[in-house]
Enzyme design. Sequence first.
Site, PDB file in Angstrom:
ATOM      1  CG  LEU A  39      14.422  -1.282   7.639  1.00  0.00           C
ATOM      2  CD1 LEU A  39      16.286  -1.604   8.472  1.00  0.00           C
ATOM      3  CD2 LEU A  39      14.793  -2.656   7.088  1.00  0.00           C
ATOM      4  CE  LYS A  52      -7.387  -5.323  10.425  1.00  0.00           C
ATOM      5  NZ  LYS A  52      -6.553  -5.657   8.620  1.00  0.00           N
ATOM      6  CB  ALA A 113      17.813  -4.504  -5.066  1.00  0.00           C
ATOM      7  N   GLY A 176     -14.787  -2.670  -3.753  1.00  0.00           N
ATOM      8  CA  GLY A 176     -15.592  -3.290  -2.477  1.00  0.00           C
ATOM      9  C   GLY A 176     -14.206  -4.534  -1.701  1.00  0.00           C
ATOM     10  CG  ASP A 306       1.500  -8.421  -1.084  1.00  0.00           C
ATOM     11  OD1 ASP A 306       1.085  -9.562  -0.390  1.00  0.00           O
ATOM     12  OD2 ASP A 306       1.614  -7.487  -0.743  1.00  0.00           O
ATOM     13  CG  HIS A 440     -23.438 -24.835  26.325  1.00  0.00           C
ATOM     14  ND1 HIS A 440     -24.422 -24.431  25.230  1.00  0.00           N
ATOM     15  CD2 HIS A 440     -24.250 -25.131  27.050  1.00  0.00           C
ATOM     16  CE1 HIS A 440     -25.035 -23.746  24.941  1.00  0.00           C
ATOM     17  NE2 HIS A 440     -25.806 -23.961  26.645  1.00  0.00           N
TER      18      HIS A 440
HETATM   19  C1  LIG Z   1      -4.563  -1.329   4.237  1.00  0.00           C
HETATM   20  C2  LIG Z   1      -4.198  -3.153   4.379  1.00  0.00           C
HETATM   21  C3  LIG Z   1      -4.571  -3.935   4.985  1.00  0.00           C
HETATM   22  C4  LIG Z   1      -3.907  -5.882   5.505  1.00  0.00           C
HETATM   23  N1  LIG Z   1      -4.661  -6.212   6.104  1.00  0.00           N
HETATM   24  C5  LIG Z   1      -3.579  -7.526   6.434  1.00  0.00           C
HETATM   25  C6  LIG Z   1      -4.438  -7.908   7.133  1.00  0.00           C
HETATM   26  O1  LIG Z   1      -5.087  -8.101   8.210  1.00  0.00           O
HETATM   27  N2  LIG Z   1      -4.027  -9.775   6.661  1.00  0.00           N
HETATM   28  C7  LIG Z   1      -3.460  -9.946   5.802  1.00  0.00           C
HETATM   29  O2  LIG Z   1      -2.974 -11.483   6.022  1.00  0.00           O
HETATM   30  N3  LIG Z   1      -3.042  -9.682   5.530  1.00  0.00           N
HETATM   31  C8  LIG Z   1      -2.682  -8.300   5.138  1.00  0.00           C
HETATM   32  N4  LIG Z   1      -2.638  -6.908   4.109  1.00  0.00           N
HETATM   33  C9  LIG Z   1      -1.411  -7.528   3.647  1.00  0.00           C
HETATM   34  C10 LIG Z   1      -0.551  -7.654   3.593  1.00  0.00           C
HETATM   35  O3  LIG Z   1       0.382  -6.741   4.630  1.00  0.00           O
HETATM   36  C11 LIG Z   1       0.300  -8.177   2.838  1.00  0.00           C
HETATM   37  O4  LIG Z   1       0.320  -9.447   2.200  1.00  0.00           O
HETATM   38  C12 LIG Z   1       2.389  -8.716   3.039  1.00  0.00           C
HETATM   39  O5  LIG Z   1       2.573  -7.853   4.145  1.00  0.00           O
HETATM   40  C13 LIG Z   1       2.932  -8.791   2.326  1.00  0.00           C
HETATM   41  O6  LIG Z   1       4.320  -9.064   3.313  1.00  0.00           O
HETATM   42  P1  LIG Z   1       5.202  -9.468   1.686  1.00  0.00           P
HETATM   43  O7  LIG Z   1       6.983  -9.747   2.454  1.00  0.00           O
HETATM   44  O8  LIG Z   1       5.283  -9.444   0.208  1.00  0.00           O
HETATM   45  O9  LIG Z   1       5.666  -7.828   1.257  1.00  0.00           O
HETATM   46  P2  LIG Z   1       6.344  -6.618   2.287  1.00  0.00           P
HETATM   47  O10 LIG Z   1       6.269  -6.282   3.339  1.00  0.00           O
HETATM   48  O11 LIG Z   1       6.093  -5.292   1.217  1.00  0.00           O
HETATM   49  O12 LIG Z   1       7.607  -6.333   2.017  1.00  0.00           O
HETATM   50  C14 LIG Z   1       8.390  -5.548   0.793  1.00  0.00           C
HETATM   51  C15 LIG Z   1      10.189  -4.980   1.546  1.00  0.00           C
HETATM   52  O13 LIG Z   1      10.537  -5.096   0.332  1.00  0.00           O
HETATM   53  C16 LIG Z   1      11.726  -3.680   0.003  1.00  0.00           C
HETATM   54  N5  LIG Z   1      12.059  -3.400  -1.198  1.00  0.00           N
HETATM   55  C17 LIG Z   1      10.621  -3.256  -2.122  1.00  0.00           C
HETATM   56  N6  LIG Z   1      11.333  -3.062  -3.549  1.00  0.00           N
HETATM   57  C18 LIG Z   1      12.900  -3.058  -2.724  1.00  0.00           C
HETATM   58  C19 LIG Z   1      14.175  -2.759  -4.269  1.00  0.00           C
HETATM   59  N7  LIG Z   1      14.121  -2.364  -4.850  1.00  0.00           N
HETATM   60  N8  LIG Z   1      15.003  -3.080  -3.002  1.00  0.00           N
HETATM   61  C20 LIG Z   1      15.192  -2.966  -1.813  1.00  0.00           C
HETATM   62  N9  LIG Z   1      13.925  -2.567  -0.911  1.00  0.00           N
HETATM   63  C21 LIG Z   1      12.964  -3.495  -1.916  1.00  0.00           C
HETATM   64  C22 LIG Z   1      10.500  -2.927   0.930  1.00  0.00           C
HETATM   65  O14 LIG Z   1      11.031  -1.516   1.429  1.00  0.00           O
HETATM   66  C23 LIG Z   1       9.403  -3.616   1.974  1.00  0.00           C
HETATM   67  O15 LIG Z   1      10.476  -3.766   3.131  1.00  0.00           O
HETATM   68  C24 LIG Z   1      -2.540  -5.772   4.318  1.00  0.00           C
HETATM   69  C25 LIG Z   1      -2.579  -5.157   3.435  1.00  0.00           C
HETATM   70  C26 LIG Z   1      -3.020  -3.035   3.009  1.00  0.00           C
HETATM   71  C27 LIG Z   1      -2.810  -2.526   2.149  1.00  0.00           C
END
Ligand SMILES: Cc1cc2nc3c(=O)[nH]c(=O)nc-3n(C[C@H](O)[C@H](O)[C@H](O)COP(=O)(O)OP(=O)(O)OC[C@H]3O[C@@H](n4cnc5c(N)ncnc54)[C@H](O)[C@@H]3O)c2cc1C
Length: 477
Positions: A39, A52, A113, A176, A306, A440
């Site tokens: 989690l 960061k 899920a 990149g 995402d 300024h």
């Molecule tokens: C190295 C790195 C740096 C980043 N830096 C930035 C930044 O500076 N600024 C920024 O805005 N974004 C940044 N991002 C992107 C950002 O982290 C993501 O866009 C964001 O966290 C996505 O959130 P989310 O809720 O969509 O997915 P997630 O936070 O990945 O949540 C998905 C959840 O679903 C659960 N899950 C998945 N499949 C299942 C399933 N089948 N059954 C049950 N549970 C499941 C997982 O366990 C997870 O907890 C970065 C990403 C990376 C990799």
Amino acid sequence: MQIFDHDVVIVGAGSAGYAAARTVGDFGCSAALVDHGPLGGLCILRGCMPSKAFLASSDEAQDTRESSALGVHVGGVSVDMPFVAQRKRDLVKEFADYRIEGIAKFPLYGGRAQFISGNELQVGDDAILRAEKFIIATGSIIQPALVPGLADTGYIDTDSALELEHVPESVIVLGGGFTACELGQFFSRMGAKTTMLIRSGHLLTDLDDDVGDALMTYYREEGIEVITRTTLIRASKRDGKKVVTYALDGVEHEAVADEIFFALGRIPNVDSLGLEKAGVAFDEWSGIGVDASLRTSNPKIFAIGDVTGKYMLVHVAIYQGEIAARNACQNASEAADYSLAAAYTVFSDPQVAGVGASEKDLQKSNTPYVSGRYDFAEHGKAMCLNKTKGFVKMMAEPVTGRILGACVVGPQGSELIHEVIVAMNYRATAEQFMRIPHLHPTLAEIWTYPAEECASRCGQRRPGDEAIEVATNAAPR
Ligand SMILES: Cc1cc2nc3c(=O)[nH]c(=O)nc-3n(C[C@H](O)[C@H](O)[C@H](O)COP(=O)(O)OP(=O)(O)OC[C@H]3O[C@@H](n4cnc5c(N)ncnc54)[C@H](O)[C@@H]3O)c2cc1C
């Protein structure tokens, strides 16, 4: 198998899912979260926050190296990576614990899920959740490393890079984009000889060319080798080193290093979700398709964050989560508007950030615009701080003067961009912006120069006139 009923079931408790759950709760509906763990979500565990935390150390190292320019002389800079890694772990734990406390306010079903129909979701082997509405927020996964030989050669990706306890002596960065730029510079500043192999002509290829070109110049100046227009051919091992063979102008070349950092991005996580059984259309590479109200092809099932594949950014995930939750609870069709929400930042140094339309966008859509640009090298406060890399740029509608977009490459760019986000939120014109009092000497006042340039040209042009760029060459103020 036990059956549970809820108003809204949210699959995934990351940034998007958690924001959705909170909003559903605000409407007095019953929200349940499903997550197989760990989690905390990507942002906290393996994304924004650990990266960061790392960058704070590498940027500090660089500032210290450059401090003699300010008359502050220190001995040689040494970095303590085990300390940096422990500091990151402590921070991540603190952030994750706080998030888990928030998640605990909702019924949480732990397990993988999988939809078994349009209104039933199986979690693990023993629970079936039934709901009127579902919100899918399963995030993204690192995209498969398709370079021949890479898997056998061995490499690190963003997950393993953020777990490193020691900095490799040399690193080849493949990619990149945002993450490649951030962590590539981290490696370099922490002492690794760093080579970036990129497909296009400059870094950050989706942004305006002057942005990516400027960053590339600065990276090269500080010793990062950036090799452009490469095609990756294969990876292999030789004499204990890792070798990447690439083509450049039709000729094969090799980059050799201790480690390869695969930073070619992420793809939506749609694997094994049973989406077909729920009538949710998806694509393995582009994710779950949604309309403006974040409904999938099954109107009772929403997708956010995402997994929708477009803007993989936390603030977008949260924004989508809140909208989807409101639409789910109220049977509404509030539309997501990305014109401001898709603002972005890259935590490179200098930082890169932007909001609204880029010049590339405006040119592609044949939208007339005026633009103004001002360099930090000409800006008094930046000169005092010895942070003179980069520029700000603003684009405005020629007749009305309304600001269409802006970007910054420069010190504190991720903070500076907020002023323009606020102005654009209220549909400000360049002239209105220019008249806002600015303290300024501050970095923020640099925006008034491109705003002034845009304002001075607005009204002189009519729709249909070709786009113009206004260069600013004023003396330092
Ligand atoms: C190295 C790195 C740096 C980043 N830096 C930035 C930044 O500076 N600024 C920024 O805005 N974004 C940044 N991002 C992107 C950002 O982290 C993501 O866009 C964001 O966290 C996505 O959130 P989310 O809720 O969509 O997915 P997630 O936070 O990945 O949540 C998905 C959840 O679903 C659960 N899950 C998945 N499949 C299942 C399933 N089948 N059954 C049950 N549970 C499941 C997982 O366990 C997870 O907890 C970065 C990403 C990376 C990799």
